[in-house]
Write an enzyme that holds these catalytic residues in place. Structure first.
Site, PDB file in Angstrom:
ATOM      1  N   GLY A 138      72.936  44.224  27.363  1.00  8.64           N
ATOM      2  CA  GLY A 138      72.641  43.065  26.537  1.00  8.64           C
ATOM      3  C   GLY A 138      71.486  43.296  25.591  1.00  8.64           C
ATOM      4  N   ASP A 139      71.029  44.529  25.482  1.00  7.24           N
ATOM      5  CA  ASP A 139      69.954  44.857  24.546  1.00  7.24           C
ATOM      6  C   ASP A 139      70.119  46.314  24.142  1.00  7.24           C
ATOM      7  OD1 ASP A 139      67.418  44.793  23.112  1.00  7.24           O
ATOM      8  OD2 ASP A 139      66.845  43.134  24.407  1.00  7.24           O
ATOM      9  N   ASP A 140      69.070  46.931  23.593  1.00  6.57           N
ATOM     10  CA  ASP A 140      69.185  48.300  23.098  1.00  6.57           C
ATOM     11  C   ASP A 140      69.640  49.251  24.216  1.00  6.57           C
ATOM     12  OD1 ASP A 140      68.107  47.447  20.593  1.00  6.57           O
ATOM     13  OD2 ASP A 140      66.096  47.590  21.455  1.00  6.57           O
TER      14      ASP A 140
END
Length: 469
Positions: free
Chosen positions: A265-267
């Site tokens: 859900g992120d980098d």
């Protein structure tokens, strides 16, 4: 290259060799031959990518561990590590986690130590918050990422360690993050969420052949550390889970990340080095980092991000053979006035991207600050950025590149890039302010601030030197 070939071979044989060590077998079948593993071999288990047998091996069951997914094993992990710590100077110790579901709160590792998970072993993070100690914020951040003040301990941690292996025959570490994400969204947490794995001030780290699931927030976070190999890791989290970054080297040097698959859900990978005045004061850069054969899915974030916390500096990063599907951006630089520091000598080549919002993104106005004490004269320096040999399909916009007024991002080189735009792409294929550089063989053509060197020029460098691990 020969060093790359050796590293691939070492990675491919890691799971087999370490599994056999964990089983304490003296004679094993390896590559079709019977190989004798001598007992008591000493020295680092991670040096040069090789893995040697630890002198002492114990099972979590020896310390009262119960793998029923219900019984807390926090005391068992603590007791096991404490027991094996006595062998750090005599060949080291290995803790074997057998098949089962081993519920536990946070525990720390020790020197000359291997944590090895059976293929059917699952380490489960407890949802009993009483078992999660609150620790101080990192000096280079000055506060927690979610909240001011302290932070919850990471599930697997350690500080000032040498020669640490966390590995498995694709065993699993499950952070059971839904509990944390819900409380985070509802504002019920007083402290910053813990990571799955965080090693601080440590050297000679190998993390390999594991599946990491549902971390409360970042998955792997080496900080103030060096000589790190992260290989053949699968990281999985829902694509809208908050801040579930995959691998975040932070103020760390000589790092190799290879053959990893990340859905988050992120980098997928974010390289960091501290936050504003706190990162400047610590002054520890992230440098000499290799990322290769990475596959990423992250619809809301970057495949590889540099920053936004980069105040100690980021330099000499080499990434190649990168694949991404349904991700926000390929390469993203995030910084702002007040960060200070630098991002320089970044080399990326060989990306295959499909379904992206942007291929390239640079933000010089990423305003997230830990407090209002940052220095407005601390201007980050962004220079020497090289991107080449990139193919991308179904892209909404090729690039959104925005530097800092009166402090442009310079020395940006983009070559041999072909982007196929999506059916509903943005009308403006490139947007650029306060950036400058050169280009060669780029389709669609970039902004005028990138001087065209001609289709055959191939002006973008990629280092041929090697790092020593």
């Amino acid at each position: 290259m020969e060093w790359q070939r050796r590293n691939r071979i070492a990675s491919q044989t890691l799971a087999l060799c370490i599994a056999l060590m964990a089983a304490s077998m003296e004679t094993v079948e390896c590559a079709g031959r019977s190989v004798h593993l001598p007992g008591g071999s000493a020295g680092s288990a991670t040096r040069g990518g090789a893995v040697r047998q630890r002198t002492h091996t114990a099972s979590l069951k020896d310390f009262g561990g119960v793998g029923d997914g219900i019984t807390s094993n926090t005391k068992a992990f603590h007791a096991a590590v404490a027991h094996l710590a006595q062998f750090a100077g005599g060949g080291g110790g290995m803790l074997f986690v057998p098949a089962g579901r081993w519920l536990t709160g946070p525990f720390n590792l020790t020197n000359s130590f291997t944590l090895f998970l059976h293929r059917d072993a699952v380490i489960l993070a407890t949802q009993d918050m009483i078992e999660w100690p609150v620790i101080d914020p990192l000096p280079s951040y000055g506060r927690g990422r979610d909240h001011s003040g302290g932070r919850y301990s990471s599930l697997i941690g350690g500080s000032h360690l040498t020669d640490v292996v966390i590995a498995g025959d694709n065993g699993t570490i499950d952070g059971q993050g839904a509990f944390w994400w819900k409380n985070f969204h509802e504002g019920k947490l007083k402290y910053t969420r813990g990571y799955l794995i965080e090693l601080m001030h440590s050297d000679q780290i190998l993390i390999s052949n594991l599946t990491l699931l549902n971390s409360p927030t970042w998955n792997i976070h080496p900080v103030y550390s060096s000589n790190i190999v992260i290989s053949q890791i699968t990281i999985l989290a829902p694509v809208h889970s908050p801040n579930t970054d995959g691998i975040n080297p932070d103020s760390s040097s000589h790092v190799r990340i290879e053959d990893c698959y990340i859905v988050s859900g992120d980098d997928c990978v974010a390289i960091k080095s501290g936050w504003d005045e706190y990162g400047i004061a610590v002054g520890m850069p992230s440098q000499h980092i290799i990322i290769q054969r990475l596959t990423c899915i992250s619809p809301t974030s970057a495949v590889i991000a540099l920053g936004s916390e980069m105040s100690g500096g980021i330099q000499d990063v080499r990434a190649e053979d990168i694949t991404a599907i349904d991700s926000e951006s390929g390469i993203r630089i995030k910084t702002a006035v007040g960060r200070g520091g630098y991002v320089k000598d970044i080399f990326v080549r060989g990306m295959n991207l499909n379904t992206m919002k942007w291929v390239f993104r640079m933000d010089g106005n990423y305003k997230s600050h830990p407090d209002n004490k940052y220095d407005p004269h601390a201007i980050p320096v962004i220079k020497g950025i090289s991107y080449s040999n990139i193919i991308a399909k179904n892209v909404k916009q090729v690039a959104s590149l925005h530097g800092i007024p009166n402090a442009p991002f310079t020395g940006i080189c983009i070559s041999n890039v072909t982007v196929q735009l999506a059916a509903k792409a943005r009308k403006q294929t490139w947007t650029c302010t306060d950036v400058e550089g050169v280009s060669s063989g780029v389709t669609p053509a970039p902004c005028a601030s990138f001087r065209d060197q001609g289709a055959g020029a191939n002006p973008c460098p990629f280092p041929t030197g090697r790092f020593t691990y």
